[in-house]
Design an enzyme around this catalytic site. Sequence first.
Site, PDB file in Angstrom:
ATOM      1  N   GLY A  85      41.675  53.096 -44.383  1.00 32.68           N
ATOM      2  CA  GLY A  85      42.413  54.264 -44.853  1.00 32.68           C
ATOM      3  C   GLY A  85      43.671  54.454 -44.030  1.00 32.68           C
ATOM      4  N   GLY A  86      44.094  55.693 -43.929  1.00 34.03           N
ATOM      5  CA  GLY A  86      45.325  56.009 -43.196  1.00 34.03           C
ATOM      6  C   GLY A  86      45.243  55.634 -41.722  1.00 34.03           C
ATOM      7  N   GLY A  92      74.209  29.182 -42.864  1.00 34.67           N
ATOM      8  CA  GLY A  92      74.045  30.559 -42.387  1.00 34.67           C
ATOM      9  C   GLY A  92      72.998  30.642 -41.286  1.00 34.67           C
ATOM     10  N   ALA A  93      72.018  29.740 -41.364  1.00 32.05           N
ATOM     11  CA  ALA A  93      70.955  29.778 -40.359  1.00 32.05           C
ATOM     12  C   ALA A  93      71.507  29.471 -38.965  1.00 32.05           C
ATOM     13  CB  ALA A  93      69.858  28.793 -40.738  1.00 32.05           C
TER      14      ALA A  93
HETATM   15  C1  HXC Z   1      31.677  60.887 -40.319  1.00 33.43           C
HETATM   16  C2  HXC Z   1      30.832  58.799 -40.254  1.00 33.43           C
HETATM   17  C3  HXC Z   1      32.030  58.280 -40.784  1.00 33.43           C
HETATM   18  C4  HXC Z   1      33.072  59.189 -41.071  1.00 33.43           C
HETATM   19  C5  HXC Z   1      30.696  56.642 -40.452  1.00 33.43           C
HETATM   20  N1  HXC Z   1      30.040  57.745 -40.070  1.00 33.43           N
HETATM   21  N2  HXC Z   1      31.910  56.945 -40.909  1.00 33.43           N
HETATM   22  N3  HXC Z   1      30.680  60.076 -40.029  1.00 33.43           N
HETATM   23  N4  HXC Z   1      32.853  60.476 -40.813  1.00 33.43           N
HETATM   24  N5  HXC Z   1      34.220  58.772 -41.556  1.00 33.43           N
HETATM   25  C6  HXC Z   1      28.708  57.808 -39.530  1.00 33.43           C
HETATM   26  C7  HXC Z   1      27.649  57.436 -40.535  1.00 33.43           C
HETATM   27  O1  HXC Z   1      27.297  58.570 -41.285  1.00 33.43           O
HETATM   28  C8  HXC Z   1      26.536  56.982 -39.637  1.00 33.43           C
HETATM   29  O2  HXC Z   1      25.877  58.108 -39.104  1.00 33.43           O
HETATM   30  C9  HXC Z   1      27.259  56.333 -38.478  1.00 33.43           C
HETATM   31  O3  HXC Z   1      28.591  56.837 -38.517  1.00 33.43           O
HETATM   32  C10 HXC Z   1      27.323  54.836 -38.566  1.00 33.43           C
HETATM   33  O4  HXC Z   1      27.732  54.522 -39.880  1.00 33.43           O
HETATM   34  P1  HXC Z   1      26.990  53.421 -40.771  1.00 33.43           P
HETATM   35  O5  HXC Z   1      27.428  53.633 -42.152  1.00 33.43           O
HETATM   36  O6  HXC Z   1      25.516  53.467 -40.497  1.00 33.43           O
HETATM   37  O7  HXC Z   1      27.550  52.088 -40.154  1.00 33.43           O
HETATM   38  P2  HXC Z   1      27.935  50.754 -40.892  1.00 33.43           P
HETATM   39  O8  HXC Z   1      26.859  50.350 -41.836  1.00 33.43           O
HETATM   40  O9  HXC Z   1      28.321  49.791 -39.816  1.00 33.43           O
HETATM   41  O10 HXC Z   1      29.217  51.098 -41.784  1.00 33.43           O
HETATM   42  C11 HXC Z   1      30.415  51.486 -41.146  1.00 33.43           C
HETATM   43  C12 HXC Z   1      31.401  52.004 -42.195  1.00 33.43           C
HETATM   44  C13 HXC Z   1      30.743  53.119 -43.057  1.00 33.43           C
HETATM   45  C14 HXC Z   1      31.819  50.862 -43.123  1.00 33.43           C
HETATM   46  C15 HXC Z   1      32.640  52.503 -41.453  1.00 33.43           C
HETATM   47  O11 HXC Z   1      30.117  54.054 -42.171  1.00 33.43           O
HETATM   48  C16 HXC Z   1      31.712  53.833 -43.904  1.00 33.43           C
HETATM   49  O12 HXC Z   1      32.063  53.358 -44.974  1.00 33.43           O
HETATM   50  N6  HXC Z   1      32.092  55.050 -43.453  1.00 33.43           N
HETATM   51  C17 HXC Z   1      32.998  55.867 -44.223  1.00 33.43           C
HETATM   52  C18 HXC Z   1      34.395  55.317 -44.152  1.00 33.43           C
HETATM   53  C19 HXC Z   1      35.382  56.223 -44.811  1.00 33.43           C
HETATM   54  O13 HXC Z   1      35.386  56.348 -46.044  1.00 33.43           O
HETATM   55  N7  HXC Z   1      36.132  56.925 -43.953  1.00 33.43           N
HETATM   56  C20 HXC Z   1      37.164  57.793 -44.452  1.00 33.43           C
HETATM   57  C21 HXC Z   1      38.342  56.910 -44.722  1.00 33.43           C
HETATM   58  S1  HXC Z   1      39.736  57.781 -45.198  1.00 33.43           S
HETATM   59  P3  HXC Z   1      24.291  58.110 -38.861  1.00 33.43           P
HETATM   60  O14 HXC Z   1      24.029  59.462 -38.300  1.00 33.43           O
HETATM   61  O15 HXC Z   1      23.662  57.872 -40.188  1.00 33.43           O
HETATM   62  O16 HXC Z   1      24.031  56.989 -37.908  1.00 33.43           O
HETATM   63  C22 HXC Z   1      40.525  57.998 -43.820  1.00 33.43           C
HETATM   64  C23 HXC Z   1      41.767  58.731 -44.055  1.00 33.43           C
HETATM   65  C24 HXC Z   1      42.582  58.753 -42.838  1.00 33.43           C
HETATM   66  O17 HXC Z   1      40.151  57.639 -42.792  1.00 33.43           O
HETATM   67  C25 HXC Z   1      43.867  59.344 -43.236  1.00 33.43           C
HETATM   68  C26 HXC Z   1      44.838  59.407 -42.131  1.00 33.43           C
HETATM   69  C27 HXC Z   1      46.159  59.858 -42.621  1.00 33.43           C
END
Ligand code: HXC
Length: 513
Positions: A169-170, A403-404
């Site tokens: 993401g961002g 040019g290079a």
């Molecule tokens: C809160 C989160 C989290 C998040 C993971 N966790 N991502 N908690 N916010 N963004 C937590 C999970 O709930 C889990 O908690 C623990 O972290 C480990 O995650 P797992 O899923 O068990 O690990 P894994 O299988 O290795 O997968 C990792 C992952 C997946 C691929 C990153 O967790 C995932 O898809 N997370 C969401 C990613 C996402 O969509 N983020 C937002 C992106 S948008 P527990 O308690 O169950 O262990 C963004 C915008 C930014 O970031 C913009 C900036 C301008």
Amino acid sequence: MKDKLLLLNQKIAEAKLGGGEDRIKKQHAKGKLTARERVHLLMDPGSFEELGMLVEHRSVDFGMERQKFLGDGVVTGYGKVMGRLVYVFSQDFTVFGGSLSETHAEKIVKIMELAMENKAPVIGLNDSGGARIQEGVSSLGGYADIFYRNTLASGLIPQISAIMGPCAGGAVYSPAITDFTVMVDQSSYMFVTGPNVVKTVTNEEISSEDLGGAESHATKSGVTHVVASNDKDCILKLRQLLSYMPQSCDEKVPDLPFELGDEIKANIGDIIPDSPNQPYDIKSVIDQLTDEDSFFEIHEKFADNIVVGFARIGGKSIGIVANQPMSLAGVLDVNSSRKGARFVRFCDSFNIPLLVLVDVPGFLPGTDQEWNGIIVNGAKLLYAFSEATVPRVSLILRKAYGGAYDVMNSKHIGADLNFAWPTAEVAVMGAKGASEIIFRKEINASSDQMETLKQKEMEYAEKFAHPYKAAGRGFIDEVIDPKDTRRKLIRAFKMLENKKVSRPNKKHGNIPL
Ligand code: HXC
């Protein structure tokens, strides 16, 4: 006091546990180190001081008030790398997947502010699920606070990002603004939208690794500059990379001790093949010119028709930009121009002198190149060299066509010293192409067209396929025996070490982005 110390020690122990033993085991099972293990490996032994260890998030939604971990998923602080001050943040995947909350962002911002005020590099060790989903816009704001600091710090202090897990993401935009990105192979990925969204929008099926893993970004997008084989290798590479950089734009890189010997490289000239169309590996030239084992390549697998990287010469840290005849004959194209320009601008920001090795047949022709903007991208490299005020030395080994020739750090765009080997050819184009154009009528009218072309080619080569016309005009300062090159370069960079030039006063230029 004893009780109070007991409480303090309990809290420290709790913070060090991150998300708990089970999650630490999970991290290790994936072949990854924990956030603190990474920091301790990065810093000189015993030098790390942690800040904000007891910070907790302020979130109350979705039962978050009952789930708090000291430090809130990021280890921040400062320490030394090879005796020099460095700031670091290291995201802790064991706490909410290293996700970024408002307080997590505040800790990172604090470190960045300290780094800017005290003029020392920032290293970010990224391992995060992105925005803390439970916090919504507070988390997005936190990201923007970091991006803003990344931009303010750009050109002021070196910023390096290691991607040691997810970065999606961002979140990708902070590493993208920093100077260098190092990715760990197979355990990290970066993308703006992941495989699920890609499938929904474009119907493409692709894994995280293929979409945004280290290999893809090292070869296809150029987003990552260096690939590490595992966490330890990544930390080692970060330490190495830092060794070529100063603490800030106000400083130069300290020289390593060096004694000048005869520095003769008797066989270096033999690397150039007799035929101008035969390739050779420019890296074997780099190895002979630079201090032993000092070359650290950047973007090794991306746009490999140009080679860029850091090295030492006579103990001095330098940046090298070199055409690579082994790939596409060393031609300049969209990606090699972008790659070269970015590297030149980094070196110029941080007072790192530039050595440019020239063997370039020109720009790559074709619709793909024209429609992908070879004009504007080639201009980036031209602009980057032209605006650079660091010591700039060029060596033309063989071709410097069209040019290079101008773009590759020619005298005309501000290079300080331009050397050429006797094998150099400075011309508008190669002898064959030139003869086909300017002697077309004569060739067409001839009874033996092949023979006439050959004769005209020889005639043209005699006139232009050498460095002496350019040297006669002063565009080349010296034509040198290849064996003396290393000595000449060491002396040249020593002579240029106090170079100071000023540029017209303005807000900033407008590099063709
Ligand atoms: C809160 C989160 C989290 C998040 C993971 N966790 N991502 N908690 N916010 N963004 C937590 C999970 O709930 C889990 O908690 C623990 O972290 C480990 O995650 P797992 O899923 O068990 O690990 P894994 O299988 O290795 O997968 C990792 C992952 C997946 C691929 C990153 O967790 C995932 O898809 N997370 C969401 C990613 C996402 O969509 N983020 C937002 C992106 S948008 P527990 O308690 O169950 O262990 C963004 C915008 C930014 O970031 C913009 C900036 C301008």
